[in-house]
Design an enzyme around this catalytic site. Structure first.
Site, PDB file in Angstrom:
ATOM      1  N   ARG A 132       0.838  -1.203   0.000  1.00 13.44           N
ATOM      2  CA  ARG A 132       0.000   0.000   0.000  1.00 13.44           C
ATOM      3  C   ARG A 132       0.877   1.259   0.000  1.00 13.44           C
ATOM      4  O   ARG A 132       2.084   1.180   0.181  1.00 13.44           O
ATOM      5  CB  ARG A 132      -0.988  -0.017   1.171  1.00 13.44           C
ATOM      6  CG  ARG A 132      -0.366  -0.376   2.536  1.00 13.44           C
ATOM      7  CD  ARG A 132      -1.081   0.296   3.639  1.00 13.44           C
ATOM      8  NE  ARG A 132      -1.069   1.722   3.453  1.00 13.44           N
ATOM      9  CZ  ARG A 132      -0.025   2.494   3.714  1.00 13.44           C
ATOM     10  NH1 ARG A 132       1.102   1.993   4.174  1.00 13.44           N
ATOM     11  NH2 ARG A 132      -0.076   3.795   3.517  1.00 13.44           N
ATOM     12  N   GLY A 133       0.185   2.412  -0.176  1.00 10.42           N
ATOM     13  CA  GLY A 133       0.920   3.672  -0.351  1.00 10.42           C
ATOM     14  C   GLY A 133       1.192   3.798  -1.847  1.00 10.42           C
ATOM     15  O   GLY A 133       1.667   2.836  -2.481  1.00 10.42           O
ATOM     16  N   ALA A 134       0.871   4.969  -2.408  1.00 12.99           N
ATOM     17  CA  ALA A 134       0.875   5.112  -3.869  1.00 12.99           C
ATOM     18  C   ALA A 134       2.225   4.788  -4.532  1.00 12.99           C
ATOM     19  O   ALA A 134       2.264   4.198  -5.609  1.00 12.99           O
ATOM     20  CB  ALA A 134       0.432   6.521  -4.231  1.00 12.99           C
ATOM     21  N   GLY A 135       3.327   5.167  -3.880  1.00  9.12           N
ATOM     22  CA  GLY A 135       4.642   4.904  -4.466  1.00  9.12           C
ATOM     23  C   GLY A 135       4.938   3.414  -4.504  1.00  9.12           C
ATOM     24  O   GLY A 135       5.364   2.858  -5.534  1.00  9.12           O
TER      25      GLY A 135
ATOM     26  N   CYS B 133      -2.201   9.452   7.920  1.00  9.28           N
ATOM     27  CA  CYS B 133      -1.993   8.191   7.192  1.00  9.28           C
ATOM     28  C   CYS B 133      -0.508   7.789   7.230  1.00  9.28           C
ATOM     29  O   CYS B 133       0.209   8.138   8.187  1.00  9.28           O
ATOM     30  CB  CYS B 133      -2.509   8.297   5.761  1.00  9.28           C
ATOM     31  SG  CYS B 133      -2.660   6.709   4.916  1.00  9.28           S
TER      32      CYS B 133
ATOM     33  N   SER C 272       2.653   7.911   4.622  1.00 10.86           N
ATOM     34  CA  SER C 272       3.200   8.257   3.303  1.00 10.86           C
ATOM     35  C   SER C 272       4.713   8.214   3.364  1.00 10.86           C
ATOM     36  O   SER C 272       5.334   8.893   4.183  1.00 10.86           O
ATOM     37  CB  SER C 272       2.734   9.662   2.917  1.00 10.86           C
ATOM     38  OG  SER C 272       3.661  10.260   2.035  1.00 10.86           O
TER      39      SER C 272
ATOM     40  N   ALA D 230       6.697   9.444   1.166  1.00 12.19           N
ATOM     41  CA  ALA D 230       7.237  10.742   0.733  1.00 12.19           C
ATOM     42  C   ALA D 230       7.201  11.744   1.890  1.00 12.19           C
ATOM     43  O   ALA D 230       8.189  12.449   2.149  1.00 12.19           O
ATOM     44  CB  ALA D 230       6.447  11.253  -0.468  1.00 12.19           C
TER      45      ALA D 230
ATOM     46  N   ASP E 174      -1.993  10.467  -3.321  1.00  7.37           N
ATOM     47  CA  ASP E 174      -2.308   9.369  -4.241  1.00  7.37           C
ATOM     48  C   ASP E 174      -2.419   9.905  -5.654  1.00  7.37           C
ATOM     49  O   ASP E 174      -2.123   9.212  -6.616  1.00  7.37           O
ATOM     50  CB  ASP E 174      -3.599   8.667  -3.835  1.00  7.37           C
ATOM     51  CG  ASP E 174      -3.281   7.490  -2.947  1.00  7.37           C
ATOM     52  OD1 ASP E 174      -2.931   7.723  -1.783  1.00  7.37           O
ATOM     53  OD2 ASP E 174      -3.331   6.337  -3.441  1.00  7.37           O
TER      54      ASP E 174
ATOM     55  N   LYS F 199       2.833  11.110  -9.539  1.00 10.49           N
ATOM     56  CA  LYS F 199       1.520  11.113  -8.874  1.00 10.49           C
ATOM     57  C   LYS F 199       0.579  12.143  -9.529  1.00 10.49           C
ATOM     58  O   LYS F 199      -0.554  12.308  -9.120  1.00 10.49           O
ATOM     59  CB  LYS F 199       1.677  11.479  -7.396  1.00 10.49           C
ATOM     60  CG  LYS F 199       2.728  10.676  -6.633  1.00 10.49           C
ATOM     61  CD  LYS F 199       2.116   9.621  -5.803  1.00 10.49           C
ATOM     62  CE  LYS F 199       3.113   8.806  -5.008  1.00 10.49           C
ATOM     63  NZ  LYS F 199       3.532   9.405  -3.749  1.00 10.49           N
TER      64      LYS F 199
END
Ligand code: RUB
Length: 319
Positions: free
Chosen positions: A19-22, A132, A134, A136, A201, A237
């Protein structure tokens, strides 16, 4: 036809073990490399068919993180360029493996660079708040801590999946002074916070941020109390589809993440909604930290133009 490892990665993304966009983008791109390594294709066309199949499968796992299709698009672009030279099957396989590796390395480097750039905007003794989990945003916080800036961090729980616990663990392991708060306590404590910093995201062409549900409330409360609100986001992103007016889809997840069936029945079976993300308008964002530098949200369009030219929205990531 699809390698088991690819199916497992797709499942892990869907069920949020990845999980996590990266991280999602890197895992998705990795599946293209795995597809090539396990390929049974006899010619270029068959290989492209396999890649298309894998790409569609992983793109459908989670709809909001635009980094996922952008990662696939990165590899697809290299493949499409190579196809103009009529490559052999082996040459095309090599192109995919190289492009996938390149994306994974570069995206990791981007997170590190964001940490270096963003930490310059954190002052000695600052109290930060993050929502959350992240990588980054954490890169900025960890970099600032490494520079002995003596920071303190408030981390929200982030219901319903409690990603704030992961954030706490990472920051505590780094020896940082961390306070865990429930999401609803954000307004009560905001006057103690110098800067709120979150990940992304997706970022739309008008500079709006799509991030974990509750992010827009953090931004609104930050604005009210004149607390700075920073976004840490790699340029992959940014959503090119939004250049032509498409909206970013907000993922709705299983309502059992909010309440289990037994408890739901006890309270008379109300309807339940479980959106995973929300939208923060650009006027609530002070700046976006990218690996290329710091930009105001209004410059998102320029980043997209540099990255994708005027091809925004053409969905040319499919092989
Ligand atoms: C994670 C989330 C993160 C962004 C950025 O949501 O909203 O803030 O994905 O993360 P989820 P990163 O837990 O539903 O995936 O900076 O690591 O890419």
């Amino acid at each position: 036809m699809i390698p088991d490892e690819v199916i497992q990665i797709a499942r892990d993304i869907k069920d949020m073990r990845i999980r996590g966009a990266g991280e999602i983008a890197r895992a998705a791109v990795k599946t293209l490399g795995i597809t090539v390594l396990n390929s049974k294709a006899n010619n270029v066309q068959e290989l492209l068919e396999e890649l298309r199949y894998t790409a569609r499968m992983v793109i459908n796992t989670r709809p909001t993180a635009v980094s996922l299709p952008n990662g696939i698009r990165y590899v697809a672009k290299k493949v499409n360029d190579e196809l103009k030279r009529n490559p052999t099957l082996e040459e095309l396989k090599e192109t995919v493996e190289k492009a996938a590796e390149e994306f994974m390395v570069n995206s990791q480097k981007a997170v590190e660079r964001i940490g270096e750039i963003g930490s310059k905007r954190i002052k000695k003794g600052d109290v930060l708040l993050t929502h959350c989990n992240s990588s980054a945003a954490l890169s900025v916080i960890l970099n600032a801590a490494n520079q002995n800036k003596d920071i303190k961090v408030f981390a929200t729980e982030t219901r319903p999946k409690f990603q704030g616990h992961i954030t706490c663990k990472i920051l505590r392991d780094a020896g940082i002074d961390v306070t865990l708060i429930i999401d609803d306590a954000v307004r009560l404590y905001m006057n103690k916070i110098d800067t709120a910093i979150v990940g992304a995201d997706a970022i739309s062409s008008n500079g709006a941020l799509v991030n974990k549900i509750g992010t827009s409330t953090v931004a609104l409360v930050a604005k009210e109390s004149r607390t700075l609100f920073f976004v840490a986001a790699e340029t992959y992103k940014f959503s090119s589809e939004t250049m032509i007016g498409e909206l970013i889809e907000i993922e709705e997840r299983d309502t059992e993440e909010v309440i289990d069936r037994e408890e739901l029945e006890k309270i008379g079976n109300p309807k339940v909604l479980n959106p995973a993300f929300d939208v923060t308008p650009p006027q609530y964002i002070d700046l976006i930290i990218t690996e290329r530098g710091i930009i105001p949200p209004q410059a998102a369009f320029t980043i997209l133009q540099e990255e994708f030219g005027w091809l925004g929205g053409e969905k040319e990531y499919l092989f």
